[in-house]
Design a protein around this motif. Structure first.
Motif, short mmCIF file in Angstrom:
data_model
loop_
_atom_site.label_atom_id
_atom_site.label_comp_id
_atom_site.label_asym_id
_atom_site.label_seq_id
_atom_site.Cartn_x
_atom_site.Cartn_y
_atom_site.Cartn_z
N PRO A 139 47.20 37.01 -19.11
CA PRO A 139 48.22 36.28 -18.33
C PRO A 139 49.32 37.17 -17.77
CG PRO A 139 47.63 35.03 -20.28
CD PRO A 139 46.90 36.35 -20.38
N ASP A 140 49.82 38.11 -18.58
CA ASP A 140 50.95 38.90 -18.09
C ASP A 140 50.59 39.91 -17.01
OD1 ASP A 140 53.50 38.19 -18.95
OD2 ASP A 140 53.91 40.28 -19.46
N PRO A 160 54.49 35.47 -16.88
CA PRO A 160 54.06 34.49 -17.90
C PRO A 160 54.63 34.76 -19.29
CG PRO A 160 52.21 35.03 -16.49
CD PRO A 160 53.35 35.94 -16.07
N ASP A 161 54.64 36.01 -19.71
CA ASP A 161 55.07 36.27 -21.08
C ASP A 161 56.58 36.11 -21.28
OD1 ASP A 161 53.15 36.65 -23.04
OD2 ASP A 161 54.14 38.47 -23.69
N THR A 205 58.09 33.34 -20.54
CA THR A 205 58.37 31.90 -20.54
C THR A 205 58.02 31.23 -21.87
OG1 THR A 205 56.17 31.38 -19.70
CG2 THR A 205 57.90 31.76 -18.07
N ASN A 206 58.67 30.10 -22.11
CA ASN A 206 58.37 29.28 -23.30
C ASN A 206 57.29 28.25 -22.95
OD1 ASN A 206 59.57 27.20 -21.89
ND2 ASN A 206 61.55 27.44 -22.90
N PRO A 207 56.89 27.44 -23.95
CA PRO A 207 55.81 26.48 -23.67
C PRO A 207 56.14 25.48 -22.56
CG PRO A 207 56.05 26.80 -26.03
CD PRO A 207 57.20 27.52 -25.38
N LEU A 208 57.43 25.35 -22.17
CA LEU A 208 57.76 24.46 -21.05
C LEU A 208 57.64 25.19 -19.71
CD1 LEU A 208 60.90 22.71 -22.59
CD2 LEU A 208 58.85 21.55 -21.76
N ASN A 257 59.52 27.72 -18.81
CA ASN A 257 60.84 28.24 -18.43
C ASN A 257 61.09 29.60 -19.09
OD1 ASN A 257 61.21 25.79 -17.19
ND2 ASN A 257 62.40 24.92 -18.90
N MET A 317 62.51 32.21 -21.37
CA MET A 317 63.13 32.11 -22.70
C MET A 317 64.52 32.75 -22.66
SD MET A 317 60.35 32.47 -25.69
CE MET A 317 61.64 31.81 -26.77
N ASP A 342 66.48 34.52 -30.70
CA ASP A 342 66.20 33.33 -29.91
C ASP A 342 64.88 32.70 -30.34
OD1 ASP A 342 66.60 31.48 -27.72
OD2 ASP A 342 65.09 32.61 -26.61
N LEU A 389 59.89 19.87 -28.58
CA LEU A 389 60.18 21.08 -27.84
C LEU A 389 61.69 21.23 -27.77
CD1 LEU A 389 57.62 20.85 -24.90
CD2 LEU A 389 57.44 22.11 -27.04
N MET A 449 52.67 33.31 -27.55
CA MET A 449 53.10 33.42 -26.16
C MET A 449 51.88 33.59 -25.24
SD MET A 449 56.51 33.46 -26.50
CE MET A 449 57.23 34.35 -25.11
N PRO A 450 52.07 33.40 -23.93
CA PRO A 450 50.91 33.45 -23.02
C PRO A 450 50.06 34.71 -23.17
CG PRO A 450 52.82 32.62 -21.85
CD PRO A 450 53.30 33.02 -23.23
N ASP A 451 50.69 35.87 -23.33
CA ASP A 451 49.90 37.09 -23.38
C ASP A 451 49.11 37.27 -24.67
OD1 ASP A 451 49.68 38.62 -21.08
OD2 ASP A 451 50.21 40.41 -22.21
N GLY A 493 51.81 28.29 -27.81
CA GLY A 493 52.95 27.47 -28.22
C GLY A 493 52.93 27.09 -29.69
#
Lengths: 178, 178, 178, 178, 178, 178
Positions: A24-25, C24-25, C27-30, C32, C34, D43, D57, F23-25, F75
């Motif tokens: 993804p990244d 992508p990396d 962002t959070n599960p929404l 957005n 982080m 965070d 979430l 996370m996505p990655d 997630g």
């Protein structure tokens, strides 16, 4: 030259194959591999190949133009193959070719290539060092290597280190077309 | 063209400045920034600049040759500045310049540059879309833009999409030297 | 102070602009950005700005509260601008502002800001070192710098290094309201 | 509130422990952990804790000031512990404490802490949603929670959402000192 | 089985070569490649190989024990070669071998290997799907494949899915030693 | 042994808890955590635990087979708990257990575990060093530790450092089944 390093080495000696899975990244908002991430991998594959050929540390000197004609998708598998094409005194030209297939396989298709140059660096002196010549083994390798001096002139002109009028090979190439 | 996007935009509209700190993972075993990592950042800076100019998603089409003449060290600070130079029908040429200074500051020195091209992509159709022309504002911008068609011919020849004999601008350029 | 570093430097000398594309990396599960990733970039931008002003290595001392009122999305472009506001003896306060726009451009909107402090560190002794004063150049810069001593007292109280009753500026500020 | 989520939850229900090893890319040129990388981990730890407490979430709303008094070195081990302190209507305050020890162990020492706030987001409506109250279980938890309303007022003032004269708790706190 | 996928495929069809350069973030405080990072690459190489053989998405099911007898250093080059050894009904065993050499080349030495298993997943149903048999081509491949059923029994016992007394192959193997 | 390190340490002394957000990655094209990324975290958690027990730097020696029976999703939150089970002369076996829950909480379920071994390394000599014995404190710990010698024999056989006929514990274990 270092005694343990021969005067010349065949292309096959340093041929480097690198396979990567697009994560993804690595992708842009369209879900395609970002060009810059591909260039980063090409630089790593090229560096390893150049290091093997030269038997020394190497530093990237230049990357010729790279085209990104076909999108590469998240989850695709790319295979980079790096081979040396021509050795200059302390630097070597490396050809990096990128083949792409889906994760499930299928016929890999060529998606990109680049010619890169690397300079060999002596570990102690941190100065450029002489490198082995390239032994071309196949017709394909010879075809790739043939325009190496013209590519070099394009590089020198575009980077401001040579005047266009001094580019003998390029001028001969264009003038022959009449 | 999308009604909300004007027929032309000045270079300053999309000028993009990106500053990065060289971290350990960006460096090679000599402690210098890897060329490929720099190209990745150049691609991101160029993409953002092209996206702003075109008002659309963009995809990297090509990167012209990049030189890595001066080593950039761990802890150095680099500033990438991306500006558009010329718009073709659906694609735009972007000039990315890299200045380097130590973390403690001092006079930044130019270390690299590249010309990159990006094609604008319509979000709905995923097809290339027409883009605004570039309004050149300064003498420096005009000087950068002037050889754009020759650069384009070099790209087309080297990527196999144009025969050398059809490169009218390049041939004129070389023949004028007599 | 190091002879080569002047007694004061204008805000513009060290102003640092950093543009980033949300990948992508980040962002959070929404989907957005982080908050923590944004803070990491704010720290890098602030560090580079502080290093330029101080002409030395710097270490992050504190980050004042940061608000994340507007979500920043995958593919958005953020621009961080870091400027110094006030120099204390060996430390400097830096203001970092974050503007966000979509990849396709449009009017950037302010999404976040933070005041951060950094201490200058001498490379040899690894001890804090004296730094140049800040020359405020614009009305906006002066407005940002004015409450710097109150912000400093809030920091000292909340980190347990000052008793609330010793916070002269803060107490004056609250008592004046009657 | 969602039927499956109780009206209140004890602090221990959502207590989150996160251990990290400081790797090369987490460090600055002095070899110390970058403040921004620590904030990114804080965070993540805070988010996980808030998500467990709220059963939903969550989105980071704010981070109070963070101090970086002691350098954390490459190879050190940090342990972040996140606990909820106070629930407001749709948001929760989380306390994140960071302990550091060398890789070889030894007595861990507190190096940082922060109060962060997160808002609970309904997965379907993407709107803020009501959350369980916090059941304080120990004297230490009560001591941490007690000044929560003053911290909230500082946040609101500094983020421009409350005028200093309306900060009743803060004003009472300062006026009592005479 | 999908019509486009044959009943069996030779080992060479899916052989996957992956070359990686050890970067700073891949190393532990001793400057050696972390075992976990190597396992991550082994998983990627194994997945790509399994995906090619099965012609489908695959999911990692298990990794047999991995030894890390020789330290791999920062700047070393590793080459992972993944080949299938045996197909079970919906899963395939893959052998991943890791060779290491210095950046300057020299004779690569074997540093690690692992047997991994992957299950093929149908993209539509997300259920396991039948896969092609493995055509062993060389004596070395046959030698690797021969103890595959014993390795499978060890996996099943250690993961609690088989009782030791039901491990017919293993018991035969040990009892034959008298 | 180092005077400051006792002859034995309880399991609780070095118990290490690590929580991570997927996370996505970290995910494969199916949106599940890649097995190799989980193994990387297991190695870090195990290393930290072993380093605490041994009071020294440690190097990963082996990872026993790992199963990935349940997919872990983007997630999700995973909690790795690492505890020592048995000390050999200079190496220690560590048990790493992975529990998974959704971001919104719920009952965590066990998804994976592994036994790993680490060797303690003296910082000065870079040689293996003697380590404290493990004080087992609970019935569960004793149950985990009991088959440690059989696991060790499996490792030694599979890595070619022991002949199957010399595996006294394993042979006794299998022969007792008659």
């Amino acid at each position: 030259m270092d005694n343990t390093i021969p005067n010349s080495r065949p292309v096959s000696f340093s041929r480097t194959v690198m396979t990567e899975l697009i994560m993804p990244d690595d992708t842009n908002p369209l879900g395609n591999l970002m060009g810059g991430n591909l260039m980063r991998w090409m630089d790593i594959a090229g560096s390893i190949c150049a290091g093997r050929h030269c038997g020394s540390l190497v530093v990237t000197v230049s990357v010729d133009h790279v085209n990104f004609s076909k999108p590469i998708k998240l989850g695709d598998v790319i295979t980079l193959t790096a081979t040396v094409t021509k050795a200059f005194h302390t630097s070597v030209e490396v050809y990096v070719e990128v083949m792409t297939s889906s994760f499930e396989g299928g016929i890999p298709e060529k998606s990109n290539h680049a010619f890169m140059t690397f300079v060999a660096i002596d570990k102690e002196t941190l100065q450029p060092k002489a490198i082995p010549a390239v032994e071309l083994e196949t017709a394909e390798q010879k075809k790739l290597a043939e325009p190496a001096s013209r590519r070099r002139e394009v590089r020198l002109i575009l980077s401001g280190r040579m005047k266009a009028e001094d580019a003998t090979d390029l001028r001969a190439y264009f003038s022959q077309m009449g």
